[in-house]
Write a protein that holds these residues in place. Structure first.
Motif, PDB file in Angstrom:
ATOM      1  N   ALA A  31     -37.420 -31.445 -76.463  1.00  0.00           N
ATOM      2  CA  ALA A  31     -37.394 -30.029 -76.820  1.00  0.00           C
ATOM      3  C   ALA A  31     -37.734 -29.827 -78.293  1.00  0.00           C
ATOM      4  O   ALA A  31     -38.479 -28.907 -78.657  1.00  0.00           O
ATOM      5  N   THR A  32     -37.204 -30.690 -79.146  1.00  0.00           N
ATOM      6  CA  THR A  32     -37.480 -30.588 -80.588  1.00  0.00           C
ATOM      7  C   THR A  32     -38.957 -30.836 -80.868  1.00  0.00           C
ATOM      8  O   THR A  32     -39.604 -30.069 -81.598  1.00  0.00           O
ATOM      9  N   GLY A  33     -39.497 -31.909 -80.285  1.00  0.00           N
ATOM     10  CA  GLY A  33     -40.903 -32.241 -80.501  1.00  0.00           C
ATOM     11  C   GLY A  33     -41.840 -31.219 -79.905  1.00  0.00           C
ATOM     12  O   GLY A  33     -42.845 -30.830 -80.525  1.00  0.00           O
ATOM     13  N   PHE A  34     -41.530 -30.739 -78.700  1.00  0.00           N
ATOM     14  CA  PHE A  34     -42.392 -29.751 -78.047  1.00  0.00           C
ATOM     15  C   PHE A  34     -42.437 -28.454 -78.840  1.00  0.00           C
ATOM     16  O   PHE A  34     -43.481 -27.798 -78.915  1.00  0.00           O
ATOM     17  N   SER A  35     -41.323 -28.076 -79.431  1.00  0.00           N
ATOM     18  CA  SER A  35     -41.291 -26.839 -80.219  1.00  0.00           C
ATOM     19  C   SER A  35     -42.284 -26.902 -81.374  1.00  0.00           C
ATOM     20  O   SER A  35     -42.993 -25.921 -81.654  1.00  0.00           O
ATOM     21  N   LEU A  36     -42.357 -28.054 -82.045  1.00  0.00           N
ATOM     22  CA  LEU A  36     -43.322 -28.208 -83.132  1.00  0.00           C
ATOM     23  C   LEU A  36     -44.753 -28.204 -82.604  1.00  0.00           C
ATOM     24  O   LEU A  36     -45.635 -27.534 -83.176  1.00  0.00           O
ATOM     25  N   ILE A  37     -45.008 -28.914 -81.518  1.00  0.00           N
ATOM     26  CA  ILE A  37     -46.352 -28.967 -80.946  1.00  0.00           C
ATOM     27  C   ILE A  37     -46.805 -27.573 -80.511  1.00  0.00           C
ATOM     28  O   ILE A  37     -47.945 -27.164 -80.746  1.00  0.00           O
ATOM     29  N   TYR A  38     -45.906 -26.830 -79.896  1.00  0.00           N
ATOM     30  CA  TYR A  38     -46.232 -25.468 -79.461  1.00  0.00           C
ATOM     31  C   TYR A  38     -46.537 -24.573 -80.666  1.00  0.00           C
ATOM     32  O   TYR A  38     -47.487 -23.784 -80.646  1.00  0.00           O
ATOM     33  N   PHE A  39     -45.750 -24.717 -81.736  1.00  0.00           N
ATOM     34  CA  PHE A  39     -45.997 -23.932 -82.955  1.00  0.00           C
ATOM     35  C   PHE A  39     -47.387 -24.229 -83.512  1.00  0.00           C
ATOM     36  O   PHE A  39     -48.132 -23.311 -83.889  1.00  0.00           O
ATOM     37  N   LEU A  40     -47.762 -25.504 -83.543  1.00  0.00           N
ATOM     38  CA  LEU A  40     -49.093 -25.881 -84.039  1.00  0.00           C
ATOM     39  C   LEU A  40     -50.196 -25.357 -83.119  1.00  0.00           C
ATOM     40  O   LEU A  40     -51.272 -24.969 -83.589  1.00  0.00           O
ATOM     41  N   ALA A  41     -49.921 -25.336 -81.816  1.00  0.00           N
ATOM     42  CA  ALA A  41     -50.896 -24.784 -80.874  1.00  0.00           C
ATOM     43  C   ALA A  41     -51.113 -23.293 -81.139  1.00  0.00           C
ATOM     44  O   ALA A  41     -52.242 -22.791 -81.081  1.00  0.00           O
ATOM     45  N   ILE A  42     -50.024 -22.572 -81.444  1.00  0.00           N
ATOM     46  CA  ILE A  42     -50.136 -21.145 -81.757  1.00  0.00           C
ATOM     47  C   ILE A  42     -50.973 -20.942 -83.016  1.00  0.00           C
ATOM     48  O   ILE A  42     -51.791 -20.013 -83.093  1.00  0.00           O
ATOM     49  N   ILE A  43     -50.798 -21.814 -84.011  1.00  0.00           N
ATOM     50  CA  ILE A  43     -51.620 -21.731 -85.229  1.00  0.00           C
ATOM     51  C   ILE A  43     -53.103 -21.877 -84.877  1.00  0.00           C
ATOM     52  O   ILE A  43     -53.958 -21.146 -85.400  1.00  0.00           O
ATOM     53  N   ALA A  80     -42.468 -35.908 -77.228  1.00  0.00           N
ATOM     54  CA  ALA A  80     -43.157 -34.726 -76.698  1.00  0.00           C
ATOM     55  C   ALA A  80     -44.674 -34.874 -76.697  1.00  0.00           C
ATOM     56  O   ALA A  80     -45.376 -33.998 -76.186  1.00  0.00           O
ATOM     57  N   VAL A  81     -45.188 -35.952 -77.257  1.00  0.00           N
ATOM     58  CA  VAL A  81     -46.646 -36.158 -77.295  1.00  0.00           C
ATOM     59  C   VAL A  81     -47.073 -36.758 -75.953  1.00  0.00           C
ATOM     60  O   VAL A  81     -47.153 -37.968 -75.793  1.00  0.00           O
ATOM     61  N   ARG A  82     -47.334 -35.891 -74.995  1.00  0.00           N
ATOM     62  CA  ARG A  82     -47.661 -36.305 -73.623  1.00  0.00           C
ATOM     63  C   ARG A  82     -48.932 -35.583 -73.191  1.00  0.00           C
ATOM     64  O   ARG A  82     -48.902 -34.717 -72.304  1.00  0.00           O
ATOM     65  N   SER A  83     -50.037 -35.930 -73.803  1.00  0.00           N
ATOM     66  CA  SER A  83     -51.284 -35.188 -73.605  1.00  0.00           C
ATOM     67  C   SER A  83     -51.744 -35.166 -72.154  1.00  0.00           C
ATOM     68  O   SER A  83     -52.193 -34.136 -71.643  1.00  0.00           O
ATOM     69  N   GLU A  84     -51.657 -36.306 -71.453  1.00  0.00           N
ATOM     70  CA  GLU A  84     -52.137 -36.349 -70.073  1.00  0.00           C
ATOM     71  C   GLU A  84     -51.338 -35.414 -69.172  1.00  0.00           C
ATOM     72  O   GLU A  84     -51.892 -34.747 -68.297  1.00  0.00           O
ATOM     73  N   PHE A  85     -50.039 -35.352 -69.362  1.00  0.00           N
ATOM     74  CA  PHE A  85     -49.180 -34.466 -68.582  1.00  0.00           C
ATOM     75  C   PHE A  85     -49.606 -33.013 -68.776  1.00  0.00           C
ATOM     76  O   PHE A  85     -49.768 -32.249 -67.819  1.00  0.00           O
ATOM     77  N   TYR A  86     -49.807 -32.608 -70.041  1.00  0.00           N
ATOM     78  CA  TYR A  86     -50.207 -31.229 -70.329  1.00  0.00           C
ATOM     79  C   TYR A  86     -51.598 -30.924 -69.762  1.00  0.00           C
ATOM     80  O   TYR A  86     -51.824 -29.861 -69.175  1.00  0.00           O
TER      81      TYR A  86
END
Length: 457
Positions: free
Chosen positions: A109-121, A162-168
């Motif tokens: 959850a912590t890692g995904f929150s950062l990844i999602y924030f960067l995606a929004i940027i 949270a770095v699970r590129s294939e899953f996403y």
């Protein structure tokens, strides 16, 4: 990527000690492919149910043209709340899969929150009118942000979780199946269908042949060939997923696609005008070579309205081949003889049986095809059209977090040194072949030599 990795559960990023050992058998059997199918199907079903029930689904907006737009539209309280709510929904969905697979939900959850924030940027940067005019979409910035993060800092364990590129990617691809409609192929007309078949097949096999001549491995060659021949980034993602390809190679090919797209968008419309190529032929040429409908439309606008219509129709025809290519690539790759760590082919007395093919076959492709068939034949065109914007918006979010993750996993030094630049040479030469081969068939098929010249007025 090895067969073992392709069959790993979604917790493949964890060490053996971190995997919960007493999970139930049916949960252990759920690989990340199956989780992608489950989550993708759940999202599609939820959007269909809510939309048909009359409940409006509002997603954040990222298009802006001025500073006032940025402050009053993108960064408004209402839009920021939508961004947060959307992120929480994605976190909840992915978190369920992680929890049931034995992952560490708190770190995820912590890692995904950062990844999602960067995606929004990346969405905000790519949503600028001037930036998008040059064909620079969110994909470019998501990949660059991820690469900078992955190469400038050492990723902490909570972020790696949270770095699970294939899953996403695979979850997004299941949703992408809803846009690949048989009706689009019918609308394309016979010239567009024939051009797609001839161009996709010839360019794909030429690209693979060239990659082998230049001693580029088949895994790389398949991703390159699919990107060049079908529709760029989306096709590369599908091909990489179908063979469980190395994420560094997918990142490399994505970068090549984006770099090549910019000069093509400028030079090809100029060539249409300079050499007095008929507008309908020029549009078919653009549609057969440029990678996305957005870039085809942008380039076609520089030529004329007929070029836009012809280009979009030609692009629709090629997009249909994503699912077909994924299916046959997956089967062919599953039958290939496995290689040992040194790269030499192991001697096998028998070819793999159907059981082995099923084990290696990427299950997300089944979800992709099922979504395409349902939206093509079981739903009314009006229903499919009504949910398309929402599903497309949700799919792009999955892809954005995937490309942030891909960038984090890719070491820039590896991308520069990867196979001595031969993949880049393969891509450029194959793209040049694609440009001239497609122009030839655009003249033949849209120029009145075989079929009547299409009337797009």
């Amino acid at each position: 990527m090895s067969t073992e990795n392709s069959a790993s559960v979604i917790t493949g990023a964890l060490t053996d000690a971190e995997i919960t050992p007493n999970k139930k058998t049916f949960l252990k059997a759920l690989t990340e492919d199956w989780w992608a199918v489950i989550l993708g199907s759940a999202i599609i079903a939820a959007v269909l149910y809510l939309t048909t029930a009359g409940t409006a689904i509002t997603l954040p907006v990222f298009k802006w043209a001025s500073t006032d737009d940025l402050l009053n539209k993108i960064l408004s309280a209402g839009n920021l709340l939508l961004i947060i709510e959307t992120g929480l929904v994605f976190l909840a969905l992915a978190g369920i899969a992680i929890a049931l697979s034995g992952g560490n939900v708190v770190r995820f959850a912590t890692g995904f929150s950062l990844i999602y924030f960067l995606a929004i940027i990346s969405f905000i940067i790519g949503g600028n009118k001037n930036v998008s005019y040059y064909g620079l979409e969110y994909v470019v910035f998501a990949l660059l942000i991820g690469i900078l993060m992955g190469n400038l800092i050492k990723l902490p364990s909570w972020l790696k979780e949270a770095v699970r590129s294939e899953f996403y990617i695979k979850t997004g691809l299941v949703i992408l199946g809803t846009t690949i409609l048989s009706a689009d192929l019918v609308k394309a007309g016979l010239p567009g269908i024939v051009q797609a078949i001839i161009v996709v097949s010839a360019v794909w096999f030429f690209s693979l042949w060239l990659s082998r001549r230049l001693k580029v491995d088949d895994e790389f060659g398949i991703i390159l060939a699919s990107a060049v021949s079908i529709c760029g980034v989306s096709a590369a993602i599908v091909a990489a997923g179908a063979i469980n390809g190395d994420k560094r190679k997918l990142s490399y090919v994505t970068t090549l696609v984006l770099i090549m797209a910019i000069p093509m968008m400028v030079i090809q419309p100029w060539a249409v005008k300079y050499f007095h190529i008929p507008e309908v032929i020029g549009g078919a040429w653009l549609g057969g070579t440029l990678d996305t409908t957005a870039t085809v439309t942008a380039a076609g606008d520089l030529v004329g309205p007929i070029a836009v219509k012809a280009g979009v129709i030609a692009k629709f025809s090629q997009n249909v081949f994503i699912g077909v290519a994924a299916f046959f690539i997956a089967i062919w790759w599953a039958y290939k003889k496995p290689k040992d760590e040194a790269g030499s082919v192991q001697i096998k007395v028998e070819s793999p049986g159907l059981k082995i093919v099923w084990e290696r076959f990427p299950k997300f492709v089944l979800g992709f095809i099922a979504a395409s068939l349902i939206f093509s034949f079981l739903l009314s065109p009006a229903t499919a059209k009504s949910v398309a914007p929402t599903l497309n918006g949700l799919r792009t979010i999955w892809f954005a977090v995937a490309f942030i993750s891909i960038g984090m996993e890719a070491k820039f030094s590896s991308l520069v040194k990867l196979q001595g630049g031969r993949p880049a040479m393969t891509f450029v030469v194959a793209q040049l072949f694609n440009i001239f081969w497609t122009l030839l068939w655009a003249y033949i098929l849209f120029g009145g030599y075989i079929f009547p010249v299409p009337d797009f007025k």
